[in-house]
Write an enzyme that holds these catalytic residues in place. Structure first.
Site, mmCIF file in Angstrom:
data_model
loop_
_atom_site.group_PDB
_atom_site.id
_atom_site.type_symbol
_atom_site.label_atom_id
_atom_site.label_comp_id
_atom_site.label_asym_id
_atom_site.label_seq_id
_atom_site.Cartn_x
_atom_site.Cartn_y
_atom_site.Cartn_z
ATOM 1 N N LYS A 76 -1.122 25.113 -42.921
ATOM 2 C CA LYS A 76 -0.197 24.385 -43.804
ATOM 3 C C LYS A 76 -0.842 23.066 -44.238
ATOM 4 C CE LYS A 76 4.733 23.030 -43.747
ATOM 5 N NZ LYS A 76 5.953 23.018 -42.889
ATOM 6 N N SER A 151 9.880 25.287 -44.985
ATOM 7 C CA SER A 151 8.884 24.724 -45.863
ATOM 8 C C SER A 151 7.481 25.326 -45.717
ATOM 9 C CB SER A 151 8.806 23.217 -45.626
ATOM 10 O OG SER A 151 8.369 22.937 -44.316
ATOM 11 N N SER A 175 11.110 25.459 -40.251
ATOM 12 C CA SER A 175 10.135 25.752 -41.303
ATOM 13 C C SER A 175 9.063 26.774 -40.972
ATOM 14 C CB SER A 175 9.458 24.464 -41.736
ATOM 15 O OG SER A 175 10.309 23.805 -42.619
HETATM 16 N N1 GLN Z 1 14.977 23.085 -44.281
HETATM 17 C C1 GLN Z 1 14.537 22.071 -43.380
HETATM 18 C C2 GLN Z 1 14.515 20.743 -44.099
HETATM 19 O O1 GLN Z 1 14.497 20.747 -45.282
HETATM 20 C C3 GLN Z 1 13.187 22.468 -42.890
HETATM 21 C C4 GLN Z 1 12.436 21.368 -42.263
HETATM 22 C C5 GLN Z 1 11.183 21.760 -41.555
HETATM 23 O O2 GLN Z 1 11.233 22.480 -40.556
HETATM 24 N N2 GLN Z 1 10.070 21.189 -42.012
HETATM 25 O O3 GLN Z 1 14.531 19.705 -43.513
#
Ligand code: GLN
Length: 472
Positions: A76, A151, A175
């Site tokens: 990532k 994400s 995420s």
């Molecule tokens: N949907 C979560 C957010 O927007 C995901 C966050 C994550 O795990 N990076 O905060």
């Protein structure tokens, strides 16, 4: 060819394939097809082929490093790797080349794994569909009209499309697990502190974890044993962090489903996946009970306050002076900060910074941040009591399969839909998402297993015992 780490390691060992061939095949596939998927932001072609050659050379000399030697992976784009662009999916980091490598990644390099590229993500990890990247949208490789999740959507899409054998993502609120479930692969979020966060760009420091994505639970276990461990450079990494897999029998195991998540509006396919998993457990002699943990219903509100507060503080460092992109034509320092941040951050990031700043400001602090912390403690102590009787919890990973890309979304629903992944994040406990069949439209569906702190051993052995059954 199967993209299972163990099978590939065997093939490499028997010289049925070389790491160079394997890596070149992944890169060819990216060059041919990734434009239609958008999993990658950077492809490290030359470096990857070079590293693959080195791996083959080591093997030829009889010095192969282990199962991961020569295996191509994706990463990532919020992990720093020396000399390779790191954007976090944001314009504000455009042009930033880190001078150092994240500990988790360094451990993979030391094991001989070959980095083939950096993957697309929602800007700084904020989002659920990889639509909040400043660079591109990632599509679901199973059906490109649908979202890959987020994400870490780029990471999940890279594994699902077979361009990487495994991927490393970050999981702050789901995420790694949610995109894994949307793309039909396994995603593991370990105990907070088990894998060093050094070199992972902070979103919400008390929640951020390094997670892994691969084709099976055992592969995730292997990756965890490689990457876990105390790191002097991350004060929150825990001393008992080193992981080694044990195979625990399922005898006497009790599994619970929290009613608060089970009674939420789920799609038919997720309901069916939950039922299928219960049947799989029962056929192995494991009883599954429905229990009540009322505080879980508050997870989304609690998470969005705490994570936004921490983000507002963490993202203060992106000021146009220290990293990446700097606005031009500014008359003074104030204007430089303002213009760089205005131009550099996207809408969702700005929203979270403002929300967090408000919740932390005098007059609001006790009402928002203080109360959210109290709720977080409550959820944690409630789940600790549950684990005394039920070592494993079964939950959906998401309330539905992947939605269509770029459809109109109601923000409060996007946030509250994270509810199934948030309890494990708030409590710093491990959770794994496993593929569990497909919906009518052919998209994958996932279920989630959650265990107590440092019980990844249990999680992985239970997951391995059922994963084939439930994904038929
Ligand atoms: N949907 C979560 C957010 O927007 C995901 C966050 C994550 O795990 N990076 O905060």
């Amino acid at each position: 060819m199967s993209k299972n780490i163990f099978a590939l390691a065997e093939a490499l060992k028997k010289r049925e394939i070389s790491s160079f061939e394997l890596t070149a095949a992944c890169i060819e596939e990216i060059e041919a097809n990734d434009e239609g998927i958008g999993a990658y932001l950077t492809v490290c072609k030359e470096v990857a082929l070079e590293e693959a050659k080195r791996s083959d050379f080591r093997r030829a000399e009889g010095n192969a490093l282990g199962l991961l030697d020569g295996i191509p992976f994706s990463l990532k784009d919020n992990f720093c790797v020396e000399g390779i662009a790191t954007t976090c999916g944001s314009r504000i980091l455009e042009g930033y080349i880190p001078p150092y490598t994240a500990t988790a990644v360094k451990k993979l390099f030391d094991a001989g794994a070959v980095l083939i590229g950096k993957t697309n993500m929602d800007e700084f990890g904020m989002g659920s569909f990889t639509e909040n990247s400043a660079y591109k949208v990632t599509k679901n490789p199973i059906n490109t009209e649908y979202s890959a999740g987020g994400s870490s959507g780029g990471s999940a899409a890279s594994v699902a499309s077979g361009t990487a054998v495994f991927s490393v993502g970050s999981d702050t609120g789901g995420s790694v697990r949610q995109p894994a479930s949307f793309c039909g692969i396994v995603g593991l979020k370990p105990t907070y502190g088990r894998i060093s966060r050094y070199g992972l760009t902070a979103f919400a420091s008390s929640l951020d974890t390094v997670g892994v994505m691969a084709g099976s639970a055992t592969e995730c276990g292997l990756l965890l044993s490689c990457m876990s461990g105390k790191d002097e450079k991350d004060a929150t990494s825990i001393s008992q962090a080193s992981f080694s897999a044990k195979n625990e029998g399922l005898e006497g195991l009790r599994v619970a489903i929290p009613r608060e998540l089970f009674e939420l509006p789920m799609s038919d396919s997720v309901k069916a996946a939950m039922e299928k998993t219960v049947t799989a457990f029962e056929s192995l002699g494991v009883s599954v009970d429905i229990i009540s943990v009322p505080s879980l219903a508050l997870s989304a509100e609690c998470y969005y306050i705490i994570s936004s507060c921490e983000a507002s503080s963490n993202l203060a460092r992106f000021d146009g002076v220290r990293y990446g992109r700097r606005a031009t034509g500014c008359k003074n320092l104030d204007e430089l900060y303002k213009k760089s941040r205005t131009e550099g951050f996207g809408t969702e990031v700005k929203r979270r910074i403002m929300l967090g700043t408000l919740a932390l400001s005098a007059g609001y602090y006790d009402d928002y941040y203080g109360r959210a912390q109290a709720v977080r403690k409550r959820i944690s102590s409630d789940l600790s009591s549950v684990f005394e009787n039920y070592p494993v919890l079964l939950m959906p990973t998401a309330l539905s399969e992947a939605p269509r890309l770029l459809e109109d979304r109601v923000l409060s629903k996007v946030y509250s839909d994270d509810i199934c992944t948030l309890p494990a994040s708030l409590c710093g406990i491990p959770a794994i998402s496993l593929p569990c069949g497909t919906a009518k439209n052919g998209l994958p569906v996932g279920i989630q297993l959650v265990a107590n702190r440092l019980r990844e051993d249990l999680l992985i052995s239970v997951a391995s015992a059922i994963e084939e059954d439930i994904n038929e």
